[in-house]
Design an enzyme around this catalytic site. Structure first.
Site, PDB file in Angstrom:
ATOM      1  N   LYS A 116       0.982  -1.159  -0.151  1.00 22.27           N
ATOM      2  CA  LYS A 116      -0.097   0.023  -0.070  1.00 22.27           C
ATOM      3  C   LYS A 116       0.897   1.280  -0.144  1.00 22.27           C
ATOM      4  O   LYS A 116       1.915   1.098   0.611  1.00 22.27           O
ATOM      5  CB  LYS A 116      -1.107  -0.116   1.053  1.00 22.27           C
ATOM      6  CG  LYS A 116      -0.408   0.315   2.240  1.00 22.27           C
ATOM      7  CD  LYS A 116      -1.266   0.656   3.541  1.00 22.27           C
ATOM      8  CE  LYS A 116      -1.641   2.304   3.720  1.00 22.27           C
ATOM      9  NZ  LYS A 116      -0.677   2.696   4.622  1.00 22.27           N
TER      10      LYS A 116
ATOM     11  N   HIS B 207      -1.577  -4.988   5.350  1.00 21.38           N
ATOM     12  CA  HIS B 207      -1.242  -5.977   6.306  1.00 21.38           C
ATOM     13  C   HIS B 207      -2.008  -6.165   7.453  1.00 21.38           C
ATOM     14  O   HIS B 207      -2.033  -7.128   8.157  1.00 21.38           O
ATOM     15  CB  HIS B 207       0.357  -5.466   6.986  1.00 21.38           C
ATOM     16  CG  HIS B 207      -0.084  -4.445   7.650  1.00 21.38           C
ATOM     17  ND1 HIS B 207      -0.062  -3.088   7.446  1.00 21.38           N
ATOM     18  CD2 HIS B 207       0.151  -4.155   9.386  1.00 21.38           C
ATOM     19  CE1 HIS B 207      -0.109  -2.239   8.455  1.00 21.38           C
ATOM     20  NE2 HIS B 207      -0.079  -2.761   9.596  1.00 21.38           N
TER      21      HIS B 207
ATOM     22  N   LYS C  91      -3.360  -9.943  10.075  1.00 21.96           N
ATOM     23  CA  LYS C  91      -3.279 -10.165  11.494  1.00 21.96           C
ATOM     24  C   LYS C  91      -4.402 -11.111  12.129  1.00 21.96           C
ATOM     25  O   LYS C  91      -5.469 -11.225  11.599  1.00 21.96           O
ATOM     26  CB  LYS C  91      -3.783  -8.716  12.124  1.00 21.96           C
ATOM     27  CG  LYS C  91      -2.999  -7.524  11.927  1.00 21.96           C
ATOM     28  CD  LYS C  91      -3.302  -6.224  12.860  1.00 21.96           C
ATOM     29  CE  LYS C  91      -2.440  -4.986  12.165  1.00 21.96           C
ATOM     30  NZ  LYS C  91      -1.293  -4.740  13.002  1.00 21.96           N
TER      31      LYS C  91
ATOM     32  N   GLU D  57      -3.383   5.282  17.288  1.00 23.16           N
ATOM     33  CA  GLU D  57      -2.188   4.916  17.770  1.00 23.16           C
ATOM     34  C   GLU D  57      -1.453   6.015  18.595  1.00 23.16           C
ATOM     35  O   GLU D  57      -1.709   7.204  18.420  1.00 23.16           O
ATOM     36  CB  GLU D  57      -1.292   5.117  16.421  1.00 23.16           C
ATOM     37  CG  GLU D  57      -1.425   4.224  15.404  1.00 23.16           C
ATOM     38  CD  GLU D  57      -0.871   4.448  14.079  1.00 23.16           C
ATOM     39  OE1 GLU D  57       0.269   3.985  13.863  1.00 23.16           O
ATOM     40  OE2 GLU D  57      -1.414   4.978  13.177  1.00 23.16           O
TER      41      GLU D  57
ATOM     42  N   ASP E 235      -4.273   7.109   4.808  1.00 24.51           N
ATOM     43  CA  ASP E 235      -3.116   6.221   5.214  1.00 24.51           C
ATOM     44  C   ASP E 235      -3.925   5.153   5.875  1.00 24.51           C
ATOM     45  O   ASP E 235      -3.327   4.055   5.969  1.00 24.51           O
ATOM     46  CB  ASP E 235      -2.379   7.290   6.283  1.00 24.51           C
ATOM     47  CG  ASP E 235      -1.171   6.555   6.850  1.00 24.51           C
ATOM     48  OD1 ASP E 235      -0.540   5.590   6.061  1.00 24.51           O
ATOM     49  OD2 ASP E 235      -1.092   6.679   7.911  1.00 24.51           O
TER      50      ASP E 235
ATOM     51  N   HIS F  96      -6.864   0.045   5.845  1.00 24.50           N
ATOM     52  CA  HIS F  96      -7.187  -0.870   7.089  1.00 24.50           C
ATOM     53  C   HIS F  96      -8.639  -0.537   7.495  1.00 24.50           C
ATOM     54  O   HIS F  96      -9.317  -1.874   8.006  1.00 24.50           O
ATOM     55  CB  HIS F  96      -6.268  -0.243   8.250  1.00 24.50           C
ATOM     56  CG  HIS F  96      -4.601  -0.214   7.765  1.00 24.50           C
ATOM     57  ND1 HIS F  96      -4.257  -1.282   6.658  1.00 24.50           N
ATOM     58  CD2 HIS F  96      -3.642   0.547   8.039  1.00 24.50           C
ATOM     59  CE1 HIS F  96      -2.826  -0.715   6.396  1.00 24.50           C
ATOM     60  NE2 HIS F  96      -2.686   0.137   7.188  1.00 24.50           N
TER      61      HIS F  96
HETATM   62  C1  BG6 Z   1       0.500   2.002   7.956  1.00 29.61           C
HETATM   63  C2  BG6 Z   1       0.322   3.256   8.050  1.00 29.61           C
HETATM   64  O1  BG6 Z   1      -0.069   1.392   6.922  1.00 29.61           O
HETATM   65  O2  BG6 Z   1      -0.069   1.316   9.063  1.00 29.61           O
HETATM   66  C3  BG6 Z   1       0.823   3.904   9.171  1.00 29.61           C
HETATM   67  O3  BG6 Z   1       0.957   3.801   6.853  1.00 29.61           O
HETATM   68  C4  BG6 Z   1       0.384   3.118  10.383  1.00 29.61           C
HETATM   69  O4  BG6 Z   1       0.684   5.279   9.371  1.00 29.61           O
HETATM   70  C5  BG6 Z   1       0.356   1.562  10.304  1.00 29.61           C
HETATM   71  O5  BG6 Z   1       1.256   3.709  11.572  1.00 29.61           O
HETATM   72  C6  BG6 Z   1      -0.148   1.035  11.639  1.00 29.61           C
HETATM   73  O6  BG6 Z   1      -0.262  -0.466  11.432  1.00 29.61           O
HETATM   74  P1  BG6 Z   1      -0.263  -1.016  12.910  1.00 29.61           P
HETATM   75  O7  BG6 Z   1      -0.074  -2.541  12.413  1.00 29.61           O
HETATM   76  O8  BG6 Z   1       0.893  -0.826  13.437  1.00 29.61           O
HETATM   77  O9  BG6 Z   1      -1.610  -1.120  13.282  1.00 29.61           O
END
Ligand code: BG6
Length: 523
Positions: free
Chosen positions: A172, A202, A206, A240, A259, A264
């Site tokens: 992505k 990704h 999970k 986050e 993003d 996601h």
């Molecule tokens: C990424 C984003 O795709 O996912 C990031 O570009 C973000 O900004 C991250 O921090 C979050 O992934 P995870 O697995 O830590 O929740």
């Protein structure tokens, strides 16, 4: 068959932080298809040995607890480095030759070994080659074209068995808007068939995201109450604690919608709300996900004004690479509706932000309140006891589990009721650490299972939802429209007030199920 993973962008962050540690863990668990090779391609001049040494220290840095020296010494023999400029077609032609030689040597070695053990099996000829684009997104299309022009994407079969397999994994972001995603899909399809393409998100790798499939479709008790008749609303939050840090320049071109939401959050939404597919395979699962995306009510500027909140954490404009007058959102909350029978008029709230009070990704299924309370307090016989609605919480990370809140009686002579919980925590039930998302996704790409990758129409349907909001926000960007919030909280106050005005409340608890297995109460 020889398995080769070619990583374009070998010297980048993703390779050292995620891909190599994931491959190393798979190697330790003996889960990698055999024989297996990694070929890293990037511009930096380096020998195989130099790259292996570099990767050793980054793998220790990012995977310290799981590092094992003797396994690494075996694993590193499978790693090669090919320096080259991906903007040059000549480089691809030499890379093609390099891969052919690697395959020839490996096949020869394997044949000798098998002949020695008298188990030579000629049907295992050929190469399963996966190209991984871990490069700047603006280089995706040209790299794909070069792969095609260099003749590196052709597949072949022998007696109806595949002997040359070629796949591509694309990281992505897949486009930055509907039109750019469409263009990238078109360029990709000039070279690869859709079933050769693995667009990575990704979150789909999970463990807890995959557990939503199990929760919904391997049990009978949830399905009858998974609809508008019982559910009041759904909250999907991916917060986050980290701020954008050194990624300021990138973030300025993305913002939270591109993003986190386009990929996601919409993935979490589709898995939570899709109809049961008739089989757990790539086509059936993705067909259902696309149907959900296409059923999301379209958003007019007025709808967007009333049903979205954007925020920016207080010192975002001071971050390196960020415009001091930037109106990019680092927080967003969006209410949307899925116009189908199951979800008619059930509000679905999506929320994500950086610089929040903690890292937590969770899905809250908020059930409707009981229609009538039969209970009265002994001491105050005239007042009915207020009953709380049930809530099912699926915690994706940082600690993983499921929690169901329900009313129960507090022991004693009084008819006192309290919210109690049934909790399932992965850490209590499985001693092994959950595998990193990339482990599962890499293996799936090698074995040809695209269920957990985004399809072309899925990506475009997601952009169709995000584009109008992004355009509207760009047009109306101003310091007044974007609410500032201090780092370390749950986003701007406006987001809390917005929920209250709708008679709802954000579920603001982190983490609900913690990794020590101890549980905090479900409020
Ligand atoms: C990424 C984003 O795709 O996912 C990031 O570009 C973000 O900004 C991250 O921090 C979050 O992934 P995870 O697995 O830590 O929740």
């Amino acid at each position: 068959m020889i398995n080769i993973l070619v990583i374009f962008g070998a010297s980048g962050d993703l390779t050292s932080r995620k891909l190599i540690p994931a491959l190393f863990q798979l190697f330790i668990k003996k889960e990698l298809p055999e024989p297996f090779f990694v070929v890293g391609v990037s511009r930096t001049p380096m020998t195989d040995q130099e790259w292996r040494t570099k990767l050793r220290s980054t793998t220790i840095e990012f995977n310290a607890t799981k590092f094992d020296n003797s396994s690494w010494n075996q694993f590193k023999k499978h790693i090669y480095y090919f320096p080259g400029n991906i903007q040059s077609l000549t480089m691809f032609k030499s890379l093609k030759q390099f891969l052919k030689d690697l395959e020839k040597n490996a096949t020869q070695k394997r044949t000798e070994e098998e002949q020695e053990e008298s188990k030579f099996n000629s049907s295992r000829k050929g190469t399963n080659c996966v190209y991984y684009l871990s490069i700047a997104p603006k280089l995706y299309a040209d790299t794909i074209t070069h792969l095609g022009n260099a003749g590196m994407t052709e597949e072949s079969t022998l007696l109806n068995q595949p002997i040359e397999l070629r796949k591509i994994i694309i990281e992505k972001p897949f486009g930055t808007s509907l039109s750019t995603a469409r263009e990238l899909n078109q360029r990709t399809h000039q070279v690869f068939r859709e079933d050769q393409v693995y667009r990575i998100d990704h979150y789909l790798g999970k463990e807890t995201v995959n557990n939503i499939f199990a929760l919904r479709f391997a049990n009978t008790i949830f399905e009858p109450i998974w609809n508008r008749n019982y559910i009041d609303h759904i909250q999907i939050t991916a917060n986050e604690a980290q701020t954008v840090g050194h990624r300021g320049a990138f973030y300025e071109t993305a913002g939270v919608l591109r993003d986190m939401f386009q990929n996601h959050l919409l993935q979490l939404l589709t898995i939570t709300t899709m109809e049961p597919p008739n089989r757990f395979d790539a086509q059936s699962v993705r067909d259902e996900k696309v149907k959900v995306l296409r059923s999301i009510r379209s958003m007019t500027p007025e709808y967007i004004y009333n049903n979205t909140i954007r925020g920016q954490y207080s010192h975002y404009r001071d971050e390196k690479g960020v415009d001091p007058h930037s109106n990019i959102a680092t927080f967003a909350a969006i209410k949307l509706y899925i116009d189908n029978w199951r979800w008619n008029n059930v509000p679905i709230y999506l929320r994500s932000g950086k610089g929040m009070s903690c890292q937590t990704t969770q899905i809250v299924i908020q059930y409707k309140e009981p229609p009538h309370s039969i209970f009265r307090s002994n001491r105050h016989p005239d007042s009915k006891i207020q009953l709380e609605a049930n809530r099912l919480l699926i915690q994706i990370q940082p600690s993983e589990g499921i929690k169901l809140g329900f009313m129960s009686k507090v022991p004693g002579t009084e008819m006192e009721l309290r919210n109690s919980n049934l909790t399932f925590s992965f850490h209590d039930h499985y001693s092994e650490e959950l595998p990193e998302a990339y482990q599962r996704l890499l293996l799936d790409a090698f074995s040809g299972d695209a269920s957990l990758f985004a399809r072309n129409d899925e990506v475009e349907a997601a952009w169709e939802i995000i584009d109008p909001i992004q355009h509207n926000w760009d047009k109306t960007a101003s310091s007044e429209a974007i609410h500032s919030y201090p780092v370390g909280f749950w986003g701007p106050d406006a987001s809390e007030k917005w929920m209250q005005n709708q008679g709802k409340q954000w579920f603001n608890l982190c983490p609900v199920i913690n990794s020590s297995g101890k549980q905090s109460p479900l409020h």
